[in-house]
Scaffold this motif. Structure first.
Motif, mmCIF file in Angstrom:
data_model
loop_
_atom_site.group_PDB
_atom_site.id
_atom_site.type_symbol
_atom_site.label_atom_id
_atom_site.label_comp_id
_atom_site.label_asym_id
_atom_site.label_seq_id
_atom_site.Cartn_x
_atom_site.Cartn_y
_atom_site.Cartn_z
ATOM 1 N N SER A 135 -1.785 -10.837 -4.139
ATOM 2 C CA SER A 135 -1.334 -9.953 -3.063
ATOM 3 C C SER A 135 -1.425 -8.500 -3.482
ATOM 4 O O SER A 135 -1.869 -7.635 -2.698
ATOM 5 C CB SER A 135 0.105 -10.298 -2.658
ATOM 6 N N ASP A 136 -1.037 -8.222 -4.716
ATOM 7 C CA ASP A 136 -1.151 -6.859 -5.224
ATOM 8 C C ASP A 136 -2.609 -6.446 -5.382
ATOM 9 O O ASP A 136 -2.980 -5.296 -5.133
ATOM 10 C CB ASP A 136 -0.445 -6.736 -6.581
ATOM 11 N N VAL B 255 0.838 -1.200 0.000
ATOM 12 C CA VAL B 255 0.000 0.000 0.000
ATOM 13 C C VAL B 255 0.872 1.250 0.000
ATOM 14 O O VAL B 255 0.549 2.252 -0.667
ATOM 15 C CB VAL B 255 -0.958 -0.011 1.205
ATOM 16 N N LEU B 256 1.996 1.211 0.699
ATOM 17 C CA LEU B 256 2.925 2.342 0.697
ATOM 18 C C LEU B 256 3.394 2.653 -0.723
ATOM 19 O O LEU B 256 3.472 3.825 -1.125
ATOM 20 C CB LEU B 256 4.123 2.032 1.598
ATOM 21 N N LEU B 257 3.705 1.628 -1.497
ATOM 22 C CA LEU B 257 4.109 1.847 -2.895
ATOM 23 C C LEU B 257 2.984 2.495 -3.695
ATOM 24 O O LEU B 257 3.218 3.400 -4.497
ATOM 25 C CB LEU B 257 4.522 0.519 -3.526
ATOM 26 N N THR C 269 -7.509 -12.470 -15.251
ATOM 27 C CA THR C 269 -6.368 -11.663 -14.861
ATOM 28 C C THR C 269 -6.864 -10.279 -14.453
ATOM 29 O O THR C 269 -7.983 -9.885 -14.779
ATOM 30 C CB THR C 269 -5.343 -11.544 -16.004
ATOM 31 N N HIS C 270 -5.995 -9.535 -13.748
ATOM 32 C CA HIS C 270 -6.449 -8.292 -13.134
ATOM 33 C C HIS C 270 -5.478 -7.142 -13.394
ATOM 34 O O HIS C 270 -4.269 -7.340 -13.544
ATOM 35 C CB HIS C 270 -6.593 -8.478 -11.619
ATOM 36 N N SER C 271 -6.054 -5.951 -13.405
ATOM 37 C CA SER C 271 -5.277 -4.721 -13.387
ATOM 38 C C SER C 271 -5.935 -3.773 -12.397
ATOM 39 O O SER C 271 -7.089 -3.973 -12.009
ATOM 40 C CB SER C 271 -5.205 -4.086 -14.785
ATOM 41 N N ALA C 272 -5.198 -2.750 -11.961
ATOM 42 C CA ALA C 272 -5.729 -1.773 -11.007
ATOM 43 C C ALA C 272 -5.374 -0.381 -11.492
ATOM 44 O O ALA C 272 -4.305 -0.166 -12.084
ATOM 45 C CB ALA C 272 -5.163 -2.014 -9.612
ATOM 46 N N HIS C 273 -6.275 0.578 -11.231
ATOM 47 C CA HIS C 273 -6.161 1.903 -11.851
ATOM 48 C C HIS C 273 -6.540 3.003 -10.860
ATOM 49 O O HIS C 273 -7.522 2.878 -10.126
ATOM 50 C CB HIS C 273 -7.074 1.976 -13.083
ATOM 51 N N GLY D 72 -7.108 -3.036 -3.672
ATOM 52 C CA GLY D 72 -8.435 -2.884 -3.088
ATOM 53 C C GLY D 72 -8.394 -2.088 -1.796
ATOM 54 O O GLY D 72 -9.235 -1.209 -1.559
ATOM 55 N N ALA D 73 -7.379 -2.375 -0.960
ATOM 56 C CA ALA D 73 -7.256 -1.654 0.308
ATOM 57 C C ALA D 73 -6.962 -0.175 0.081
ATOM 58 O O ALA D 73 -7.368 0.676 0.879
ATOM 59 C CB ALA D 73 -6.154 -2.287 1.152
#
Length: 383
Positions: free
Chosen positions: A150-151, A124-126, A338-342, A156-157
């Motif tokens: 894990s990512d 989360v820090l990253l 598969t997943h991505s986050a934005h 999500g957090a």
């Protein structure tokens, strides 16, 4: 604690970076320092090609404790998670979508860790550091592509928007297949017959394959492969992402992670298929292919049947077929989410993207349900 950005992978201690990689249970060879450094040094992923490195490092007491392979991008090529519509929406509203921040492995749609950290807090820090970096630079957005579980939990957090896509992977059985014939026997009759017919066409054309790994792959083999690789791009009126120098660096620094199939007829090479392999995870990854002449069904044999037979013979657990390709199901590769986050800086666009992703996600759910109804395996033999 020191959080900093590094613009050249060679300025990062390889041993410290790879120690973070080795601590990730789902790590792949593509996140290792040698791979990322070769992309940059070879001119394949650098500022001149629109991939300006902004690698993010977190240090405590002088020790590297978290990091991610971050790029400043001025386009969306080579990503395999398509956000062209988002960029167009920004343009139509008089806003700049590019440049953007991207945590990804260039030209590599392989799921794995993108936030190299030992715990959820540092992941989360990253993410927060990426948000701060994007905000201070006035960037539109930040993105993580093909992240692991894990990512995904960290994203999500942190409140990032999550997107799903579908790939097709082959998985060995809990009781592994004895050989390729055993694998074929697990398929439905019509699928099995089609594969047998396709392989017979290649054999009847007088084509046979050689498989070489590591240092068995000669400089001449690499050169012929690269010729085939460029021909594939030429056929699609495109330009190769990766330079010949990149593959030379792979031969020098990561030779144990490559498997090359060369198709020959009358003793002469006519096609090549390059597969990445991870001996630690017992996983293979479909990568690049090309041919100097057309032979019916040669692509399927070189890119699917030969690699699958090799995986079975060598005790590998998984073969990832790369981005897209529903046709892979008929060859025994099954759909995998598969997943991505934005993260988007503009609040209204962020809400609009969330609405879009909710609708798209429902469509992905339906698509996977539909694909599951078309599994190629006999019901009693499904892995």
């Amino acid at each position: 604690m020191n959080v900093r950005v590094v613009h050249d992978p060679d300025a990062i201690d390889p041993a410290a970076w790879d120690a973070l990689v080795d601590a990730q249970p789902t790590a792949t060879p593509f996140v290792r320092h040698a791979y990322l450094a070769a992309l940059h040094a070879s001119g394949s992923a650098c500022a001149e090609t629109g991939w300006a490195p902004h690698f993010l490092l977190v240090e405590r007491g002088g020790a590297l404790v978290a990091a991610c392979p971050l790029y400043l991008k001025d386009h969306s090529y080579g990503e395999y998670v398509f956000d062209w519509a988002w960029a167009d929406a920004y343009r139509r509203h008089g806003l700049d979508y590019y440049p953007k921040l991207l945590d990804a492995i260039p030209f590599t749609p392989v799921p794995g860790p993108r936030l190299l950290a030992s715990d959820a807090a540092d992941r989360v820090l990253l993410l927060r550091a990426m948000e701060q970096l994007a905000g201070e630079a006035g960037l539109s957005s930040a993105h993580l592509l093909f992240l692991d579980e894990s990512d995904l939990a960290a994203a999500g957090a942190a409140g990032w928007s999550v997107r799903s896509t579908v790939q097709f992977h082959w998985t060995n059985r809990a009781e592994p297949y004895a050989d390729f014939a055993d694998f074929l026997a697990s398929l439905q009759r019509e699928k099995r017959k089609k594969i047998q017919q396709e392989r017979r066409r290649v054999a009847d054309a007088g084509v046979f394959f050689e498989a070489r790994t590591g240092t068995e792959i000669s400089a001449a083999d690499w050169s012929f492969f690269y010729r085939c690789y460029t021909l594939t791009y030429r056929a699609h009126h495109s330009t190769p992402y990766l330079s010949r120098d990149f593959f030379a660096r792979m031969a020098d620094t990561m030779s144990d992670n490559w498997l090359l199939f060369t198709a020959r007829r009358d003793g002469e090479p006519i096609a090549a298929s390059l597969i990445a392999i991870d001996p630690r995870q017992r996983t293979a990854f479909g990568r690049y292919w090309g041919a100097t002449e057309h032979v019916s069904c040669l692509h399927f044999d070189a890119c699917y049947y030969q690699p699958l037979a090799w995986c079975i013979a060598n005790g590998y657990r998984r073969f990832e077929g790369g981005a897209q390709g529903e046709h892979k199901m008929a060859r025994g590769l099954l759909p995998v989410r598969t997943h991505s986050a934005h993260w988007l800086a503009h609040p209204q666009f962020a809400r609009a993207v969330d609405d879009y992703l909710a609708r798209e996600g429902a469509g992905i759910d339906s698509y996977i349900d539909e694909l599951d109804e078309r599994r190629p395996f006999k019901r009693e033999a499904a892995p």
